[in-house]
Design a protein around this motif. Sequence first.
Motif, short mmCIF file in Angstrom:
data_model
loop_
_atom_site.label_atom_id
_atom_site.label_comp_id
_atom_site.label_asym_id
_atom_site.label_seq_id
_atom_site.Cartn_x
_atom_site.Cartn_y
_atom_site.Cartn_z
N ASP A 1 27.21 55.44 3.94
CA ASP A 1 28.45 54.75 3.61
C ASP A 1 28.52 54.66 2.33
OD1 ASP A 1 29.81 55.26 6.13
OD2 ASP A 1 29.63 53.22 6.94
N THR B 1 24.51 52.48 7.01
CA THR B 1 24.71 51.93 5.80
C THR B 1 24.39 52.62 4.66
OG1 THR B 1 24.28 49.85 7.30
CG2 THR B 1 24.28 49.80 4.49
N ARG C 1 30.79 60.39 11.99
CA ARG C 1 30.32 58.72 11.74
C ARG C 1 30.73 57.77 12.61
NH1 ARG C 1 33.08 55.53 6.80
NH2 ARG C 1 34.63 55.66 8.25
N TRP D 1 32.11 61.71 2.64
CA TRP D 1 32.11 62.07 3.83
C TRP D 1 33.01 63.23 3.79
CZ3 TRP D 1 28.90 61.26 7.76
CH2 TRP D 1 28.08 60.22 7.81
#
Length: 317
Positions: A290, A287, A303, A295
């Motif tokens: 993200d 979490t 992921r 990324w």
Amino acid sequence: MKAIPPDLAEQVRSVAIDVDATARLTAVFHRSLARRVTAGLGGSERAHVEELVRRVRRFAPGTVYSVYKGVEPEPDLAEVERRLEEAATPGPAEVFRDGTAPLWLRDGLQEVLRSLNWGEEPVGTLVTDLPAEVQSALRLARQALRVCWPDAWTEHNTLVQYLVFARGPLRSATIQSTFGTIYAEVEEASDPLRMFELLLHESAHHSLALREQFTRFIANPDTLGAHALRPDPRPLRGVLHAAFVMCRIAEGLRRYLNVCPEDGPLDGCPVEERRRFALDSLREALTLLDDTADWTEDGLVLRDSMRLCLAREGVPA
């Protein structure tokens, strides 16, 4: 950074274990170190050892240290040949028992302590004569890992040469400059379940650090964040490592419960409780990533691989 061999790309971008791919990636990484070990030799000498370079599978941590720290002595052909030959036939992970503590180990342990804000204060002491309860915990943990997850056991022995035990303000650690070494606080390792988690935990750090030799998963790895294992702010690369580690630990504990529902090496230990903690920590770390991580393309694939771990356990992502 080395290019990902096309047929190994899937393994690099996954939290899963493929023992053949791990062995090949390990060899590629260590052969790149071998090129640096032999760089100071004359042209004819380099040609002489080229076949040995192609056979390298895993250098000893002392050689890794000398390359990373730039402390190689004047190149000596006989010594280079010895190191290359040793790297062609690495053995399984073993407890470090040489009480003389060579430079690479002393400095490696101090680097771990520096990462915990102890600076140059010598607060860590090498332990080579393990207490009976630690020997028992290690025996049971190795037995549990070997039985419940053979691929993880093989990966551990492919990546790791030494388990270094110490007394001091640390729990367990892996550092790039002594790749192949796990550092562990001896009292922390006196419980079989903690030892089982330690083997999975630090082998996972090695596994992800190996993948990071071939690609970047986060474009902003130095941005600070916090996670369950290290509540103080840490770079996002550390949070990614925490997620990867928790994924491996959760799967290892689930496999143990499936293979040894009773009368197993970890009998009486709170395995299910620790599995739930690992899953909660994994979800928390993902979490945070993200929310804050930029990324890369390979990172998104990794992921998703870690999110599959949550899905297998029935945990909402």
